[in-house]
Design a protein around this motif. Structure first.
Motif, mmCIF file in Angstrom:
data_model
loop_
_atom_site.group_PDB
_atom_site.id
_atom_site.type_symbol
_atom_site.label_atom_id
_atom_site.label_comp_id
_atom_site.label_asym_id
_atom_site.label_seq_id
_atom_site.Cartn_x
_atom_site.Cartn_y
_atom_site.Cartn_z
ATOM 1 N N ASP A 24 0.889 -1.151 0.000
ATOM 2 C CA ASP A 24 0.000 0.000 0.000
ATOM 3 C C ASP A 24 0.935 1.210 0.000
ATOM 4 N N VAL A 25 1.067 1.857 -1.142
ATOM 5 C CA VAL A 25 2.013 2.962 -1.305
ATOM 6 C C VAL A 25 1.528 4.185 -0.534
ATOM 7 N N ARG A 26 2.417 4.787 0.242
ATOM 8 C CA ARG A 26 2.090 5.966 1.041
ATOM 9 C C ARG A 26 3.012 7.137 0.705
ATOM 10 N N THR A 27 3.555 7.129 -0.511
ATOM 11 C CA THR A 27 4.431 8.199 -0.959
ATOM 12 C C THR A 27 4.009 8.629 -2.352
ATOM 13 N N ASP A 28 4.233 9.891 -2.665
ATOM 14 C CA ASP A 28 3.960 10.380 -4.018
ATOM 15 C C ASP A 28 5.113 10.078 -4.961
ATOM 16 N N GLU A 29 6.192 9.529 -4.422
ATOM 17 C CA GLU A 29 7.392 9.290 -5.211
ATOM 18 C C GLU A 29 7.866 7.836 -5.140
ATOM 19 N N PRO A 30 7.028 6.883 -5.534
ATOM 20 C CA PRO A 30 7.458 5.484 -5.420
ATOM 21 C C PRO A 30 8.691 5.175 -6.276
ATOM 22 N N GLU A 31 8.822 5.823 -7.420
ATOM 23 C CA GLU A 31 9.978 5.571 -8.279
ATOM 24 C C GLU A 31 11.279 6.048 -7.639
ATOM 25 N N ARG A 32 11.188 6.925 -6.679
ATOM 26 C CA ARG A 32 12.361 7.456 -5.974
ATOM 27 C C ARG A 32 12.640 6.651 -4.694
ATOM 28 N N ARG A 33 11.616 6.138 -4.052
ATOM 29 C CA ARG A 33 11.768 5.462 -2.754
ATOM 30 C C ARG A 33 12.039 3.970 -2.864
ATOM 31 N N PHE A 34 11.631 3.331 -3.973
ATOM 32 C CA PHE A 34 11.736 1.878 -4.079
ATOM 33 C C PHE A 34 12.712 1.445 -5.164
ATOM 34 N N VAL A 35 13.843 2.105 -5.249
ATOM 35 C CA VAL A 35 14.871 1.728 -6.220
ATOM 36 C C VAL A 35 15.685 0.552 -5.679
ATOM 37 N N ARG A 36 16.265 -0.192 -6.565
ATOM 38 C CA ARG A 36 17.102 -1.329 -6.158
ATOM 39 C C ARG A 36 18.188 -0.843 -5.199
ATOM 40 N N GLY A 37 18.317 -1.543 -4.078
ATOM 41 C CA GLY A 37 19.327 -1.208 -3.080
ATOM 42 C C GLY A 37 18.846 -0.271 -1.983
ATOM 43 N N ALA A 38 17.651 0.314 -2.132
ATOM 44 C CA ALA A 38 17.135 1.226 -1.107
ATOM 45 C C ALA A 38 16.941 0.463 0.205
ATOM 46 N N GLN A 39 17.409 1.069 1.293
ATOM 47 C CA GLN A 39 17.258 0.505 2.633
ATOM 48 C C GLN A 39 16.068 1.180 3.311
ATOM 49 N N LEU A 40 15.106 0.389 3.753
ATOM 50 C CA LEU A 40 13.919 0.912 4.409
ATOM 51 C C LEU A 40 13.812 0.330 5.810
ATOM 52 N N ARG A 41 13.482 1.185 6.778
ATOM 53 C CA ARG A 41 13.279 0.685 8.132
ATOM 54 C C ARG A 41 11.926 -0.017 8.183
ATOM 55 N N ALA A 42 11.901 -1.191 8.793
ATOM 56 C CA ALA A 42 10.686 -1.994 8.890
ATOM 57 C C ALA A 42 10.131 -1.893 10.303
ATOM 58 N N GLU A 43 8.879 -1.436 10.408
ATOM 59 C CA GLU A 43 8.189 -1.342 11.697
ATOM 60 C C GLU A 43 7.089 -2.395 11.709
ATOM 61 N N ALA A 44 7.334 -3.455 12.461
ATOM 62 C CA ALA A 44 6.381 -4.564 12.507
ATOM 63 C C ALA A 44 5.189 -4.203 13.384
#
Length: 182
Positions: A24-44
């Motif tokens: 469920d995308v919560r950004t207006d810039e998915p092409e910028r946030r989900f590039v190969r190698g992007a590190q995202l903090r995971a909040e379970a």
């Protein structure tokens, strides 16, 4: 460089057998946030046994209207199932700006003074509520009431980040009513 975290997605159900998940995308810039190698903090979610604190994007692709992501840490469908409900956060610099000049990050708007078309001070932007149809500015009026203003050009014709203000049009509810005179 000062940074903040912003929510960019929430993981949904697995897609296929190789660890791909819907988000469920919560950004207006998915092409910028989900590039190969992007590190995202995971909040379970509370009570979840999800073992990862960070996820690394391996692949992003659109399937119809749904964004599908593959993470290095989720090798198969079973691992992907444990990620359901995980909220993903990206770290951005405070001086970063969206690619579109008419878009703003929440942190850029919070704290701006709200004025009407005549320049009268109405209050301060205290936050944003992100809705399905439109975002709402949360304005703390001078009398301390909280007021919501749809964040659309017709009602917010000017955002002046350098000047530290937003202009609010046609919102009489922001102005406190005058006390009755006897």
């Amino acid at each position: 460089m000062e940074t903040i975290e912003v929510v960019v997605a929430r993981i949904g159900k697995p897609h296929g057998l190789r660890g791909e998940v819907t988000v469920d995308v919560r950004t207006d810039e998915p092409e910028r946030r989900f590039v190969r190698g992007a590190q995202l903090r995971a909040e379970a979610p509370k009570g979840s046994a999800f073992p990862h604190r960070r996820l690394t994007v391996e692949r992003a692709r659109w399937h119809q209207q749904t964004l599908l992501l593959t993470f290095a840490e989720l090798a198969d469908r079973t691992a992907a199932e444990t990620a359901r409900g995980v909220v993903l956060h990206a770290t951005i610099g405070l001086e970063d700006t969206p690619d579109d000049p008419d878009e703003y990050y929440d942190h850029q708007l919070i704290g701006l003074a709200a004025h009407d078309l005549d320049g009268t001070h109405l209050g301060t932007v205290e936050g944003l509520l992100h809705g399905g149809a439109q975002d709402l500015l949360v304005i703390r009026a001078l009398d301390r009431r909280e007021t919501l203003v749809p964040f659309v050009a017709a009602l917010v014709p000017e955002v002046d980040l350098a000047g530290g203000r937003v202009v609010i049009a046609d919102r009489p509810g922001l102005v406190a009513p005058l006390p009755d005179e006897d």
